[in-house]
Every structure is written in C-alpha cells, then in structure tokens.
Design a protein around this motif. Sequence first.
Motif, PDB file in Angstrom:
ATOM      1  N   GLY A 327       5.657   5.361  -3.823  1.00  0.00           N
ATOM      2  CA  GLY A 327       6.447   5.884  -2.716  1.00  0.00           C
ATOM      3  C   GLY A 327       5.665   5.900  -1.423  1.00  0.00           C
ATOM      4  N   GLN A 328       6.368   6.131  -0.319  1.00  0.00           N
ATOM      5  CA  GLN A 328       5.746   6.129   1.004  1.00  0.00           C
ATOM      6  C   GLN A 328       6.353   7.216   1.874  1.00  0.00           C
ATOM      7  OE1 GLN A 328       3.238   3.737   2.745  1.00  0.00           O
ATOM      8  NE2 GLN A 328       3.305   5.761   3.689  1.00  0.00           N
ATOM      9  N   LEU A 329       5.506   8.142   2.341  1.00  0.00           N
ATOM     10  CA  LEU A 329       5.906   9.159   3.303  1.00  0.00           C
ATOM     11  C   LEU A 329       5.030   9.038   4.545  1.00  0.00           C
ATOM     12  CD1 LEU A 329       6.285  12.296   0.974  1.00  0.00           C
ATOM     13  CD2 LEU A 329       8.102  10.773   1.783  1.00  0.00           C
ATOM     14  N   TYR A 330       5.457   9.732   5.630  1.00  0.00           N
ATOM     15  CA  TYR A 330       4.727   9.682   6.887  1.00  0.00           C
ATOM     16  C   TYR A 330       4.627  11.083   7.494  1.00  0.00           C
ATOM     17  CZ  TYR A 330       5.637   4.675   6.515  1.00  0.00           C
ATOM     18  OH  TYR A 330       5.695   3.374   6.066  1.00  0.00           O
ATOM     19  N   LEU A 331       3.608  11.288   8.307  1.00  0.00           N
ATOM     20  CA  LEU A 331       3.451  12.569   8.989  1.00  0.00           C
ATOM     21  C   LEU A 331       4.637  12.871   9.902  1.00  0.00           C
ATOM     22  CD1 LEU A 331      -0.344  12.680  10.013  1.00  0.00           C
ATOM     23  CD2 LEU A 331       0.769  13.752   8.035  1.00  0.00           C
ATOM     24  N   THR A 332       5.302  11.842  10.394  1.00  0.00           N
ATOM     25  CA  THR A 332       6.451  12.046  11.273  1.00  0.00           C
ATOM     26  C   THR A 332       7.599  12.784  10.583  1.00  0.00           C
ATOM     27  OG1 THR A 332       7.220   9.832  10.672  1.00  0.00           O
ATOM     28  CG2 THR A 332       6.012  10.040  12.748  1.00  0.00           C
ATOM     29  N   GLN A 333       7.571  12.877   9.257  1.00  0.00           N
ATOM     30  CA  GLN A 333       8.670  13.495   8.515  1.00  0.00           C
ATOM     31  C   GLN A 333       8.534  15.013   8.391  1.00  0.00           C
ATOM     32  OE1 GLN A 333       8.306  10.142   5.264  1.00  0.00           O
ATOM     33  NE2 GLN A 333      10.352  11.033   5.111  1.00  0.00           N
ATOM     34  N   ILE A 334       7.379  15.546   8.741  1.00  0.00           N
ATOM     35  CA  ILE A 334       7.125  16.968   8.495  1.00  0.00           C
ATOM     36  C   ILE A 334       7.956  17.864   9.420  1.00  0.00           C
ATOM     37  CG2 ILE A 334       5.345  18.770   8.601  1.00  0.00           C
ATOM     38  CD1 ILE A 334       3.355  16.647   7.595  1.00  0.00           C
TER      39      ILE A 334
END
Length: 361
Positions: A327-334
Amino acid sequence: MKKLLVLMLSIFVLNVFAQSEHKTKNIILITLDGYRWQELFTGADSALVFNKEYTANTFNTVTRFWGATENERRQKLMPFMWQTLAQQGQLYGNRRLNNKVNATNPHWVSYPGYCEILCGYVDTLIGGNKKRNNPNITVLEFLNNIEEFKGKVAVFSSWDVFPYIVNANRSKIPVNTGFSRAENEQGSANIKLLNTMQNQVPELFGGVRFDVFTHYLAMEYMKKHNPRVIFIGYGEPDEWAHKGKYENYLQSANYIDQFIADIWNFVQTNPFYKDKTTLLITTDHGRGDAKKGKWKSHGFDIVGAGDVWLAAIGPDTKPLGEIKTEGQLYLTQIAQTIANLLGLEYSNHKPLGGAVISIIH
C-alpha cells in the motif's frame, strides 16, 4: 431564498450526521522529528549499534536495545508501540513488506514536512527551515476558526520554529516551543518547576529543548485546559542523529515511546478524553541508509529521506495492527484524516490529500 435555506439545512444535516458516526471528539497529533521507519519496524540498526563512530557505549546500548530478532529489537526499543498500539491500533510504513508512507514534498527537511502534515498539500515555495510565517492555513487554524473548537487547539513542540509553521500571530493558536515559558495562571507548582528547569540544562541543540520538558508541559496543559486538538512535536531524535550519536537517538526514541504511553494512559483514565480521543503519530521526514553512511543526514539529495511512517489508535480506528499488505500513503492525507475523525470536511485553497479511510472507519 428557499433554495439557499434548503442548501444550508442540507449542509447542517450532513455535518451533524458526519459528527454522529464518529466517536472521536478529540485529536492528539504527535510527531517524532526525523525518526526513521527502520528503527520503528526493525529496532536498533546493527550497522550503527556496532559502529564505535556512532555508538560509543556499545555494551549499554546492546544490553538495552539489542535482540536476536527484529521483533525482539523493536519491542525493546518501543514497547508501547508494539505491545499496545500494534494490538489496538494501526501502523503503516514497513517498507520491507512494501507498505509505504511518503513525504510528498521534494525537500525532505522539517518545515516543509510539517507544513505538508498540517496543511494537507505541498507548498513548493517552502523549501527550508527559515523562520518565516507560513502563508498557508493549517488544519489546526481551520479548526480553531470553527466555534466548536475555538480556543481549544494548542501546540507544544521542542523546536522553536513552530510558531512560524502554524503562524501563531495570525491563527491565534497558543504555541509553547523551544525554551518558552508556559503560562502559569493557576499557580501550578509543576509548571513553575518545569519553567525553571528547562532553562537550567545545557542547550545542546540550539533552538530545540529536551523533549522531557515539551512532554510534561503539554501534559500539564491537557490536565488543566482539556484542549480538543493538541499537537505535540518531539525533536530529539533528529538532533541526536545530526550529531551522529546513535545511542542517544535510540534512548530518545525509547523515552518518547514512554511519553506516548503516558499520554494514552492519561487519555484512557480521564473522563473528558476516555473513548473519545484518537492519537495520530508520525514523522516529518526520514533519513539516509546507515550502510551507505547517510544516516546522519536528510534532504532532497539523500535517498530514503522521504520515507516516513504513520500510526493511529482511537475509538474509530480498527485494531488492524501492523499493516502487512502492499500500500501507499502520504503525509498530505493526515490533515483531512484529522478533520474527518472530528466529523468535518477540511477545505483549503489547494487540492488536499484524502483521509486515510482505514483509520477513520
């Protein structure tokens, strides 16, 4: 006019519905500046523990933090993360399992990283750590401008650049950072002592105080003021790493793990916070590879410095533990994740990262 009233009523109903479906009423956002995913998921790094250049007291460090397996090492280093949060919450970013979390900004230093976390998008004009007021509105300011949260948002950090990152002059968010004294309007003996002590210890890192003061000042504030949203930024891991002091880097991570346990135990025993509070924990950037001699550094030219991680625990977050799927998450999602947990939709003048759905449902 009727159409406008219907639209306003629809928005109100949707907002009430959104708020009702989440148990989270409070958010504690915690960051460990420059703390690598490698130590979080695999524990002490053999390339650094057994290197005298970085670990002067090998015996003590091995005794405290070394183990035969990665699982043993990571549990020794961060027992709360692995014995509590990994059982009751979620951890993302173990790249050995191809589960990734990344900083989207191309700079991979602190101010751009925190701006990305708090704003939900990347401002490419913020490329360094210069003390200048953030022209962007953070999710903290967004919340503080809503009547329900006004005056109930606060920031405590070890690094003295945070008043600029959250633009305290404009946002009116109280920020205790660096070596600033905490307000002691109620005459607390604890706050008086902490204010005195933090200015009577060696100043090892310039504008960064020891995390123990940030932690206990934040705890005193929570006990007295019950903020709905609080940011706590610990700074020592990055500072010890820049100095090449790996044993201190590990010690600071271990202490912060104890601090997080302290926060969670307080949350779970305090009527205002119990079963109504979500903790989100992350870092602003990663670091280079120890085997390539890049562990001390980070920045746009350091491979791996954009590799980060994310953890969450709270009443709306399913106990999925360490996420072992690709999977892939980003800091922009917080930022949007924070807002959605509170039953709100965060908007700004740029497109935002979407909330991490697995955390909010």
